[in-house]
Design a protein around this motif. Structure first.
Motif, short mmCIF file in Angstrom:
data_model
loop_
_atom_site.label_atom_id
_atom_site.label_comp_id
_atom_site.label_asym_id
_atom_site.label_seq_id
_atom_site.Cartn_x
_atom_site.Cartn_y
_atom_site.Cartn_z
N ALA A 268 1.31 69.57 -113.07
CA ALA A 268 0.77 69.34 -114.41
C ALA A 268 0.93 67.89 -114.86
O ALA A 268 0.03 67.31 -115.47
CB ALA A 268 1.43 70.28 -115.41
N ASN A 269 2.08 67.30 -114.57
CA ASN A 269 2.35 65.93 -115.03
C ASN A 269 2.17 64.89 -113.91
O ASN A 269 2.61 63.75 -114.04
CB ASN A 269 3.78 65.84 -115.57
CG ASN A 269 3.98 66.75 -116.77
OD1 ASN A 269 3.10 66.85 -117.63
ND2 ASN A 269 5.12 67.42 -116.82
N ILE A 270 1.54 65.32 -112.84
CA ILE A 270 1.32 64.43 -111.70
C ILE A 270 -0.15 63.99 -111.68
O ILE A 270 -1.06 64.82 -111.77
CB ILE A 270 1.66 65.14 -110.37
CG1 ILE A 270 3.13 65.56 -110.35
CG2 ILE A 270 1.34 64.25 -109.18
CD1 ILE A 270 4.10 64.43 -110.38
N GLU A 271 -0.38 62.68 -111.59
CA GLU A 271 -1.74 62.17 -111.54
C GLU A 271 -2.23 61.96 -110.11
O GLU A 271 -3.42 62.04 -109.82
CB GLU A 271 -1.83 60.84 -112.31
CG GLU A 271 -1.62 61.00 -113.80
CD GLU A 271 -1.78 59.68 -114.54
OE1 GLU A 271 -1.97 58.64 -113.86
OE2 GLU A 271 -1.72 59.69 -115.79
N ARG A 272 -1.28 61.70 -109.22
CA ARG A 272 -1.67 61.40 -107.83
C ARG A 272 -0.54 61.81 -106.90
O ARG A 272 0.64 61.65 -107.21
CB ARG A 272 -1.98 59.90 -107.71
CG ARG A 272 -2.01 59.36 -106.28
CD ARG A 272 -2.47 57.93 -106.26
NE ARG A 272 -2.10 57.26 -104.99
CZ ARG A 272 -2.70 56.20 -104.51
NH1 ARG A 272 -3.70 55.65 -105.17
NH2 ARG A 272 -2.30 55.65 -103.38
N ILE A 273 -0.93 62.34 -105.73
CA ILE A 273 0.04 62.72 -104.70
C ILE A 273 -0.18 61.84 -103.48
O ILE A 273 -1.29 61.77 -102.94
CB ILE A 273 -0.12 64.20 -104.30
CG1 ILE A 273 0.07 65.11 -105.52
CG2 ILE A 273 0.87 64.57 -103.19
CD1 ILE A 273 -0.31 66.55 -105.27
N ASP A 274 0.86 61.15 -103.05
CA ASP A 274 0.81 60.36 -101.82
C ASP A 274 1.61 61.10 -100.76
O ASP A 274 2.83 61.25 -100.88
CB ASP A 274 1.39 58.97 -102.05
CG ASP A 274 0.43 58.07 -102.82
OD1 ASP A 274 -0.32 57.33 -102.18
OD2 ASP A 274 0.45 58.14 -104.08
#
Length: 735
Positions: free
Chosen positions: A155-161
C-alpha cells in the motif's frame, strides 16, 4: 536513486547486509529477502504453511507406512533408512512443485517404462502425504497451491526493485508478473552465458551476455543496460590433498591481516572443508559464517550418551534439562527444541506408530543439521558459495575448485534422465551445473582479486569452466602447515598478449591453443616450430592416395587403385630396411580399407582429395585441407585419415579441444555444400568412426572461440602427459 517509498528485495541475507553498509547509520529504505517477499505477499485460502518438523514427520509417517515396498529407495527396514529415504522424497517432491509438474506427467513420457514401478510408489506416497497435510489444513510450499496476492502489503510502496541472483521458479515468475500489473516492479540481474536461458520468460530477444539489466516487468522494457565483461587474471594453485589447501588458506589469511586488508573472504563449495580448517586455525583468524558443527558442542556429545525415555513428555523434559546444563549456544538449541516439540505436539495422534527410539533417531538426525553461529572467530569470514550471491569482494580465495565439489548434486537430481527432464520441462543436470557456474562466474567478476585452489590427482580435476571466466595463471605454493618460512617459490616468466585480429587458424592450431596455450604461443605467435622429421610413409601417404583417387575419378575401381597405390608406396626412397618393412606391415593392415571401399562406392562417388578451403567461422578466419570428400546424392561426405593405434572421437564436453571435423563441416556448409556426415578412417586398425554429435560440438565450438578474444595469458598445460612429444618441453622445463 534510493527512495524511502521503494522496496528493495535481495536473493540472500548477505546481499542485504552489503546493501545496508552503504548507509553507515543513515536512514535505510525497506529491504526484504526474496523468500520473505514471496511468503509475505501471497495467501493460501484456508491453509497455512506446515512447520518444518510437522511436514517432515508427516512425510516420514507416510514413508513408514510403505515398509513392505522398498524397491524405490533400496534401503533396509531400519528406521535410519527411512530417514535417509525421506531426504530423497523431500527433494524430489520439492522439485516437482517448483516445476509445477505431476508424477503422471512423467509416466506419460516414460515410454520405455524405466521408472514405472518407482513412479507408482512415488505417486502413492505423494498422494497420501498430501492427504495428511490436507487433514491438518497445511501446505508444503506455495509453488503448487492456488494462491492470492495480498496487495495490502504494498500500500505504501511506490516501486519494487527486485535484485535477482539465481533463478525464479514458474510460480515466482507468475507472482512477480501479476504484481507488476499494479505496481512498478524493476527486475535487476546480471546476464551471462550460464543464466541467459533462465530469462526466456521475459520474452526479450535482445538480451546479451555479460550485461547488467534493469527491466520494467510490466511492459518488459529494458530501462538500463551496462556491459560488465572484465577479463582478469585468476591465480590457480593445485595441491595433492585438501590438507595442503588448508596451509594455503591459512597463509593467505595471514597475508591479508598483515596488509590490513578488509572485504576479503574464503569461499568453499562444500561445508565439510571447514572441519579441516578449524583444526589448524590455531590463531582464530577465520570467522566461520557457515556455522559451527553441532557435533562439536558438549550438548550433542552428552545427548548421544543418554538413555531413552519411556514417553514423549519425559523425553522432552530430559532435553530441556540438558539444554539448561550447557549454557553455551543455549539460545539456538533452545529455539530448535521449541520448534521440534511444538511440531510434534500438533500431530500427537499421528505419531503412535513410532517408538521412542525412532523419535530419538529423528531428533538426532535433525539436530545434526543445525548450524551454530560462531561469534568467536577472527576477521576473515568463511562463506559457503550460495551465501555470496550479490556480494562484492576486494579479494577472495576459493578452495576445493574441483568438478566433484562444485557440482555435487543429490540423488533426486539424478533420478530422472535428461531426456525425460527436457520433455517434461524440469531442470536437467546441465541446467543445475549452469546455475552453479553462474554463481561462480559472478563471484569472480565481482571480486577484484581471485585465487583458487584445487586437488589434482587421478580422480579429481579442476573445474575447467574457469577458462571461460578469466585468464588463469597456474602458480606453485611450497609451504606446508608446519613451515611458513620456506623460500618463496620460483616465479616463471609470464607470456601475455593478444592473438592478432588477422590470424588465420587451422584445426590443429586451434587444438594446440585449447590443449596448451604456451605451445600455441611458441609455435604460432613466435613461430618457433621445428621442422618435422616424419616417417616417409606418413608424409607421402596423402599425396599418393590423392594421385590414385584423382586418376580414377569417375571410374572408381578399388582393386586397381589398391594395386597402383601399393606400387607407389613400395617405390618410395626409404632410408633403411626398417622403414621398408614398416611400410609392408602398413600395406597389409590397409587391406581392410580397400575391401571396405568396394562396398562404400556402391552408393557414393568420389568428389575430391586434399580439398583446400579458406573460410570464416563464428568471426574467426580458418584454413585447412580435407583429406577426402565423397558425394552421396547432392550431399557431401567428409573423410579424414588417421594413423594412430588408439583413435577415438573426442566426447562432447565444454572442455573438448578437437574440432577438426566440425571445422571441415562448417567450411563446406559456408560454400553451400550440404554435409551428409563426417567420419574418420583409422588406417592402422581398419576402423570407421562416424561423428554423431556434430551439432552439439558446433555449439561448444562457438562458445570456446570466445576464449581467443582479448588479452590472453599463455600458460603451460596442466597435464604433463601432453609434453612428452612436444618440441617446446625444454623451454617449459618439462623435458
Amino acid at each position: 536513486m534510493l527512495d524511502s517509498k521503494n522496496l528493495y528485495v535481495f536473493s540472500s541475507r548477505r546481499a542485504i547486509g552489503d546493501f545496508y553498509l552503504e548507509f553507515d547509520g543513515d536512514f535505510a529504505p525497506r529491504v526484504m529477502g526474496a523468500q520473505e517477499f514471496f511468503e509475505s505477499c501471497i495467501v493460501i485460502e484456508d491453509k497455512k504453511r506446515a512447520p518444518k518438523f510437522v511436514m517432515k514427520f508427516l512425510l516420514l509417517q507416510t514413508l513408514y507406512e510403505y515398509k513392505n515396498t522398498h524397491k524405490l529407495v533400496l534401503f533396509d527396514k531400519s528406521f535410519l533408512a527411512y530417514l535417509e529415504g525421506m531426504e530423497f522424497l523431500e527433494n524430489f517432491f520439492t522439485e516437482l512443485d517448483l516445476s509445477r509438474k505431476k508424477i503422471e506427467d512423467i509416466s506419460i513420457l516414460d515410454t520405455y517404462e524405466d521408472y514405472e514401478e518407482h513412479l507408482k510408489i512415488l505417486k502413492d506416497i505423494y498422494e497420501n502425504f498430501q492427504e495428511k497435510l490436507k487433514n491438518y489444513q497445511l501446505y508444503r510450499n506455495f509453488y503448487s497451491q492456488n494462491y492470492e496476492i495480498y496487495t495490502d502489503i504494498f500500500a505504501n510502496i511506490e516501486r519494487i526493485d527486485f535484485f535477482l541472483d539465481g533463478v525464479l521458479s514458474l510460480t515466482e515468475q507468475e507472482i512477480l508478473t501479476k504484481i507488476a500489473r499494479d505496481k512498478k516492479l524493476i527486475l535487476h540481474f546480471e546476464c551471462d552465458a550460464y543464466n541467459k536461458k533462465f530469462f526466456n520468460f521475459l520474452e526479450i530477444s535482445t538480451l546479451k551476455e555479460d550485461v547488467s539489466y534493469q527491466i520494467d516487468l510490466q511492459n518488459k522494457e529494458i530501462l538500463e543496460e551496462s556491459e560488465n565483461k572484465e577479463y582478469k587474471i585468476v591465480e590457480a594453485f593445485s595441491f595433492a590433498s585438501r590438507i595442503q589447501q588448508v596451509a594455503f588458506a591459512i597463509h593467505q589469511a595471514g597475508e591479508w591481516l598483515k596488509e590490513g586488508r578488509e572485504n576479503v573472504a574464503l569461499i568453499t563449495p562444500s561445508e565439510d572443508f571447514v572441519k579441516y580448517l578449524q583444526v589448524f586455525d590455531i590463531y582464530r583468524n577465520f570467522n566461520y559464517a557457515v556455522g559451527m558443527d553441532i557435533k562439536k558442542t558438549a550438548y550433542y556429545k552428552e545427548f548421544v550418551t543418554q538413555d531413552m525415555s519411556e514417553n514423549l513428555v519425559s523425553f522432552q523434559e530430559k532435553i530441556q534439562e540438558l539444554a539448561k546444563k550447557h549454557l553455551q549456544f543455549q539460545e539456538e538449541i533452545k529455539l530448535f527444541n521449541q520448534e521440534f516439540f511444538s511440531g510434534l505436539s500438533q500431530i500427537q495422534e499421528t505419531i503412535d506408530i513410532f517408538s521412542m527410539e525412532d523419535i530419538r533417531e529423528f531428533y538426532l538426525k535433525e539436530l545434526e543439521g543445525l548450524k551454530i553461529s560462531d561469534n568467536r572467530g577472527g576477521k576473515i569470514p568463511v562463506y559457503g558459495m550460495l551465501e555470496t550471491r550479490g556480494m562484492h569482494f576486494d579479494s577472495v580465495v576459493i578452495v576445493d575448485f574441483n568438478e566433484e565439489k562444485i557440482f555435487n548434486f543429490s540423488d533426486s537430481d539424478m533420478f530422472l534422465n535428461t531426456k525425460i527432464r527436457k520433455e517434461i520441462g524440469m531442470p536437467t543436470l546441465e541446467d543445475r551445473q549452469n546455475l552453479q557456474k553462474h554463481y561462480y562466474y559472478q563471484l569472480i567478476k565481482n571480486s577484484k582479486e581471485v585465487k583458487i585452489s584445487f586437488v589434482e590427482d587421478a580422480k579429481l580435476q579442476m573445474s575447467y569452466f574457469l577458462q571461460n571466466i578469466g585468464h588463469v595463471q597456474y602458480k606453485n605454493f611450497d609451504r606446508t602447515l608446519f613451515d611458513f618460512n620456506a623460500i618463496s617459490p620460483y616465479q616463471e616468466d609470464e607470456f601475455i598478449g593478444q592473438i592478432p585480429a588477422d590470424f588465420i587458424f587451422s584445426a590443429s592450431s586451434l587444438r594446440d591453443f585449447f590443449i596448451c596455450k604456451r605451445r600455441f604461443y611458441f609455435k604460432y605467435c613466435k613461430k618457433l616450430a621445428n621442422k618435422s622429421d616424419n616417417f616417409l610413409l606418413y608424409s607421402s601417404f596423402h599425396k599418393i592416395l590423392e594421385e590414385v583417387y584423382k586418376a580414377y575419378k569417375g571410374r572408381i575401381n578399388p582393386v586397381l587403385m589398391k594395386k597402383e597405390f601399393e606400387e607407389k608406396i613400395r617405390g618410395l626412397p626409404f632410408r633403411d630396411r626398417v622403414e621398408a618393412f614398416s611400410a609392408e606391415v602398413f600395406l597389409k593392415n590397409m587391406r581392410g580399407f580397400w575391401d571396405r571401399e568396394k562396398e562404400h562406392f556402391n552408393n557414393c562417388e568420389f568428389f575430391q582429395a586434399e580439398y583446400e578451403f579458406k573460410t570464416e567461422i563464428f568471426g574467426k578466419k580458418f584454413t585447412g585441407k580435407i583429406d577426402r570428400i565423397d558425394k552421396i546424392g547432392e550431399k557431401y561426405l567428409i573423410i579424414d585419415y588417421k594413423f594412430g593405434k588408439n583413435i577415438k572421437l573426442q566426447a562432447v564436453s565444454e572442455e573438448m579441444s578437437d574440432f577438426q571435423l566440425v571445422i571441415y563441416a562448417l567450411a563446406l556448409e559456408n560454400e553451400g555444400k550440404a554435409v551428409q556426415s563426417c567420419r574418420i578412417y583409422a588406417m592402422q586398425n581398419n576402423q570407421v568412426l562416424i561423428e554423431e554429435d556434430l551439432m552439439q560440438k558446433v555449439e561448444i565450438l562457438e562458445k570456446r572461440l570466445k576464449e581467443l578474444d582479448g588479452v590472453i595469458c599463455f600458460d603451460k598445460c596442466k597435464k604433463n602427459t601432453e609434453c612428452q612429444f612436444c618440441d617446446f618441453a625444454i623451454l617449459c622445463n618439462r623435458s
